[in-house]
Scaffold this motif. Structure first.
Motif, PDB file in Angstrom:
ATOM      1  N   LEU A 312       0.862  -1.174   0.000  1.00 22.99           N
ATOM      2  CA  LEU A 312       0.000   0.000   0.000  1.00 22.99           C
ATOM      3  C   LEU A 312       0.899   1.225   0.000  1.00 22.99           C
ATOM      4  CD1 LEU A 312      -2.802   1.342   0.292  1.00 22.99           C
ATOM      5  CD2 LEU A 312      -2.502   1.149   2.780  1.00 22.99           C
ATOM      6  N   ASP A 313       0.860   1.996  -1.076  1.00 19.04           N
ATOM      7  CA  ASP A 313       1.745   3.150  -1.230  1.00 19.04           C
ATOM      8  C   ASP A 313       0.968   4.428  -0.953  1.00 19.04           C
ATOM      9  OD1 ASP A 313       3.514   5.148  -1.966  1.00 19.04           O
ATOM     10  OD2 ASP A 313       4.200   4.136  -3.777  1.00 19.04           O
ATOM     11  N   VAL A 314       1.267   5.063   0.196  1.00 17.61           N
ATOM     12  CA  VAL A 314       0.651   6.348   0.551  1.00 17.61           C
ATOM     13  C   VAL A 314       1.726   7.416   0.695  1.00 17.61           C
ATOM     14  CG1 VAL A 314      -1.352   5.312   1.666  1.00 17.61           C
ATOM     15  CG2 VAL A 314       0.708   5.739   3.017  1.00 17.61           C
ATOM     16  N   SER A 315       2.850   7.229   0.010  1.00 21.36           N
ATOM     17  CA  SER A 315       3.992   8.127   0.190  1.00 21.36           C
ATOM     18  C   SER A 315       3.830   9.452  -0.533  1.00 21.36           C
ATOM     19  CB  SER A 315       5.283   7.444  -0.283  1.00 21.36           C
ATOM     20  OG  SER A 315       5.209   7.132  -1.673  1.00 21.36           O
ATOM     21  N   ARG A 319      -1.215  10.351  -4.972  1.00 20.92           N
ATOM     22  CA  ARG A 319      -1.086   9.160  -5.804  1.00 20.92           C
ATOM     23  C   ARG A 319      -0.981   7.941  -4.906  1.00 20.92           C
ATOM     24  NH1 ARG A 319       3.193  11.011 -10.572  1.00 20.92           N
ATOM     25  NH2 ARG A 319       1.853  12.596 -11.511  1.00 20.92           N
ATOM     26  N   TRP A 320      -2.127   7.328  -4.649  1.00 17.19           N
ATOM     27  CA  TRP A 320      -2.160   6.178  -3.750  1.00 17.19           C
ATOM     28  C   TRP A 320      -2.454   4.931  -4.571  1.00 17.19           C
ATOM     29  CZ3 TRP A 320      -5.876  10.211  -2.993  1.00 17.19           C
ATOM     30  CH2 TRP A 320      -5.410  11.256  -2.195  1.00 17.19           C
ATOM     31  N   SER A 321      -1.822   3.831  -4.218  1.00 14.46           N
ATOM     32  CA  SER A 321      -2.026   2.609  -4.997  1.00 14.46           C
ATOM     33  C   SER A 321      -1.844   1.391  -4.110  1.00 14.46           C
ATOM     34  CB  SER A 321      -1.041   2.546  -6.176  1.00 14.46           C
ATOM     35  OG  SER A 321       0.295   2.464  -5.706  1.00 14.46           O
ATOM     36  N   LEU A 322      -2.413   0.291  -4.571  1.00 16.30           N
ATOM     37  CA  LEU A 322      -2.231  -0.995  -3.917  1.00 16.30           C
ATOM     38  C   LEU A 322      -1.688  -1.964  -4.965  1.00 16.30           C
ATOM     39  CD1 LEU A 322      -3.025  -2.323  -1.066  1.00 16.30           C
ATOM     40  CD2 LEU A 322      -4.698  -3.559  -2.436  1.00 16.30           C
ATOM     41  N   ALA A 398      -1.185 -13.068   3.946  1.00 13.25           N
ATOM     42  CA  ALA A 398      -0.555 -12.026   3.129  1.00 13.25           C
ATOM     43  C   ALA A 398       0.453 -11.235   3.950  1.00 13.25           C
ATOM     44  CB  ALA A 398      -1.604 -11.084   2.564  1.00 13.25           C
ATOM     45  N   GLU A 399       1.529 -10.848   3.312  1.00 15.08           N
ATOM     46  CA  GLU A 399       2.504  -9.958   3.945  1.00 15.08           C
ATOM     47  C   GLU A 399       2.264  -8.553   3.424  1.00 15.08           C
ATOM     48  OE1 GLU A 399       7.236  -9.614   4.960  1.00 15.08           O
ATOM     49  OE2 GLU A 399       6.457 -11.278   3.766  1.00 15.08           O
ATOM     50  N   VAL A 400       2.014  -7.636   4.329  1.00  8.65           N
ATOM     51  CA  VAL A 400       1.609  -6.278   3.957  1.00  8.65           C
ATOM     52  C   VAL A 400       2.754  -5.311   4.201  1.00  8.65           C
ATOM     53  CG1 VAL A 400      -0.032  -4.410   4.375  1.00  8.65           C
ATOM     54  CG2 VAL A 400      -0.790  -6.795   4.524  1.00  8.65           C
ATOM     55  N   ARG A 401       3.017  -4.520   3.209  1.00  8.06           N
ATOM     56  CA  ARG A 401       4.035  -3.472   3.289  1.00  8.06           C
ATOM     57  C   ARG A 401       3.353  -2.133   3.031  1.00  8.06           C
ATOM     58  NH1 ARG A 401       7.940  -1.796  -1.627  1.00  8.06           N
ATOM     59  NH2 ARG A 401       9.582  -0.693  -0.505  1.00  8.06           N
ATOM     60  N   VAL A 402       3.638  -1.141   3.869  1.00  8.48           N
ATOM     61  CA  VAL A 402       3.095   0.203   3.680  1.00  8.48           C
ATOM     62  C   VAL A 402       4.247   1.153   3.404  1.00  8.48           C
ATOM     63  CG1 VAL A 402       1.730   2.078   4.672  1.00  8.48           C
ATOM     64  CG2 VAL A 402       1.194  -0.299   5.250  1.00  8.48           C
ATOM     65  N   VAL A 403       4.153   1.888   2.315  1.00  6.02           N
ATOM     66  CA  VAL A 403       5.167   2.878   1.977  1.00  6.02           C
ATOM     67  C   VAL A 403       4.639   4.236   2.430  1.00  6.02           C
ATOM     68  CG1 VAL A 403       6.580   3.898   0.168  1.00  6.02           C
ATOM     69  CG2 VAL A 403       5.841   1.519  -0.024  1.00  6.02           C
ATOM     70  N   LEU A 404       5.298   4.827   3.411  1.00  3.54           N
ATOM     71  CA  LEU A 404       4.850   6.069   4.046  1.00  3.54           C
ATOM     72  C   LEU A 404       5.627   7.270   3.521  1.00  3.54           C
ATOM     73  CD1 LEU A 404       4.697   4.783   7.728  1.00  3.54           C
ATOM     74  CD2 LEU A 404       2.743   5.281   6.256  1.00  3.54           C
ATOM     75  N   PRO A 405       5.086   8.473   3.662  1.00  6.87           N
ATOM     76  CA  PRO A 405       5.859   9.676   3.326  1.00  6.87           C
ATOM     77  C   PRO A 405       7.009   9.856   4.307  1.00  6.87           C
ATOM     78  CG  PRO A 405       3.765  10.263   4.340  1.00  6.87           C
ATOM     79  CD  PRO A 405       3.715   8.788   4.114  1.00  6.87           C
ATOM     80  N   ASP A 406       7.986  10.654   3.909  1.00  3.92           N
ATOM     81  CA  ASP A 406       9.154  10.868   4.763  1.00  3.92           C
ATOM     82  C   ASP A 406       8.771  11.511   6.092  1.00  3.92           C
ATOM     83  OD1 ASP A 406      10.820   9.800   2.845  1.00  3.92           O
ATOM     84  OD2 ASP A 406      11.207  11.734   1.890  1.00  3.92           O
ATOM     85  N   ALA A 407       7.847  12.486   6.058  1.00  2.00           N
ATOM     86  CA  ALA A 407       7.427  13.180   7.271  1.00  2.00           C
ATOM     87  C   ALA A 407       6.073  12.646   7.719  1.00  2.00           C
ATOM     88  CB  ALA A 407       7.338  14.685   7.026  1.00  2.00           C
TER      89      ALA A 407
END
Length: 443
Positions: A312-315, A319-322, A398-407
């Protein structure tokens, strides 16, 4: 202690000079940490807070490099904004030119793609970098009528010294976000700008109404395109005995046979293979149609039961995507704001959330379960293979990875969902995310 915020939009036009003087004092006081005569409006104060946290210099007019002409033309060709330029021009340009304003249209990143209107004002805008190809994202140039509406996802007027960067204080800009009516995704911002003395309280409602007309035109185009695809697909589907559907290039369904209607199918980025796996249908064959795809479900053939890897990319701000990686391949689905919030909360709580829990996380009201169930039903239509319910959760294998913003403060900055706000304030990640915001999936 500062007094109540000034109601800029409620003042008559003749008071513009007085408002500009007072806002100078408000801005100086707020940025120095001293009490002022009035407080900034909430939308402006919140934006200033984001700028201070992200390190934007209020006394330095930073300008990102301009896009070259070829890149501007490429973005224009690929942007859905090109379809609504006639609506924007008809609704804004004639008045803008008379009142010494310009119309500016930027993409979802904040890059200026079109700019028209009063020639003297265009020349003046050049002086502080408001040019074609310029980057007017809030995180680049501070509080402004393009970047700030893109972050808060609503129309905003930024008057004079409400701009965070001091050199922009001679300007007033009023912008409204333009979203894809199909899924709520931000596709750009339309802005009307000019010298601060041309400010008028009605400008905000005017720009907002034209932006809504533009979104209505996009919806009309979408429905017309689905009608054309349905006509093409009808004789093909009539000859199929199993489950099949015709979808456009973005996965929106035009027609189905042998199965309940699905609003949208989560397609791979490039569904060029003869056989693909779709979360809602299993293994499918794919054939090209005019402006779309014919998808046939292979009944009885399902994806292998191996553990999926989910990212899950919320960085990025908008532009958010799975992305799902399984034994049959990889696919990525762009997410709407609401579905991003829900999936982030499920990633945060891997053991699951009941409908009441999610209602409390989303709205601060555990009784709003009907709204939550309706949204989760939509999510499960395209993520049924990786989501479980009772309680709602990602599949345990499932193995879940979340990509977060730097701040941490940049986590879904538009969101007012209490569960997201709490995570943003305390810098909460998830159990699958390390301190740097990324926890690589195992190879």
């Amino acid at each position: 202690m500062a007094h109540s915020p000034m109601n800029v939009a409620g003042l008559p036009p003749g008071d513009a000079a007085r408002v500009a003087r007072v806002l100078d004092e408000v801005r100086d006081a707020a940025l120095s940490g001293q009490p002022g005569p009035l407080g900034p409006r909430p939308v402006i104060g919140e934006s200033w807070g984001r700028m201070l946290r992200s390190g934007v210099d209020p006394d330095h007019d930073f300008r990102a490099g301009l896009l070259d002409r070829d890149e501007i033309e490429r973005r224009r060709r690929e942007s859905p904004l090109r379809h609504i330029l006639p609506v924007l021009r008809e609704g804004l340009l004639s008045v803008a030119d008379i009142t010494r304003h310009i119309m500016v249209v930027a993409d979802e990143e904040g890059r200026v793609l079109w700019r028209e209107g009063s020639r003297p004002v265009l020349h003046r805008a050049d002086g502080f970098g408001f040019e074609l190809g310029a980057h007017w994202g809030e995180n680049v140039v501070g509080t402004n009528g393009i970047g700030t509406p893109a972050v808060v996802r609503r129309p905003v007027q930024v008057f004079a010294a409400e701009h965070f960067v001091r050199t922009h204080a001679t300007w007033t800009c009023t912008g409204a976000p333009i979203t894809d009516p199909r899924d709520g995704r931000l596709i750009g911002v339309v802005d009307v700008s000019g010298p601060w003395e041309t400010m008028h309280p009605s400008t905000l409602a005017w720009v907002d109404s034209v932006a809504k007309l533009a979104e209505a035109r996009l919806r009309e185009r979408h429905l017309a395109a689905l009608d054309r695809l349905r006509s093409v697909a009808a004789p093909v589907l009539a000859r199929i005995t199993g489950r099949a559907l015709a979808v456009d290039r973005d996965g929106w369904t035009a027609a189905v046979t042998g199965m309940p209607h699905l609003d949208r199918v989560a397609l791979p980025v490039a569904p060029g293979a003869d056989r693909i796996w779709l979360p809602s249908l299993g293994l499918c064959s794919v054939e090209p149609l005019t402006d779309g795809w014919l998808i046939r479900a292979s009944d009885g053939l399902r994806a292998p039961g191996g553990a999926a890897r989910i990212e899950l990319d919320v960085s990025q701000p908008r532009r958010w995507s799975l992305t799902v990686v399984d034994g049959t391949g990889t696919w990525t689905h762009e997410l709407s704001p609401r579905h991003t919030e829900l999936l982030y909360l499920l990633a945060l709580h891997r053991t699951g959330r009941s409908a009441a829990d999610l209602a409390d996380d989303m709205f601060g009201d555990p009784a709003r379960t009907v709204t939550v169930r309706a949204e989760m039903s939509r999510v499960r239509r395209y993520l049924g293979a990786v989501l479980e319910h009772r309680p709602y959760r990602f599949r345990e294998s499932a193995e879940v990875r979340v990509v977060l913003p730097d701040a941490p403060g940049d986590l879904l900055p538009y969101s007012t969902a209490p569960g997201v706000v709490r995570a943003r304030l305390v810098g909460t990640a998830t159990g699958a995310v390390d301190a740097g915001g990324v926890n690589p999936l195992p190879e």
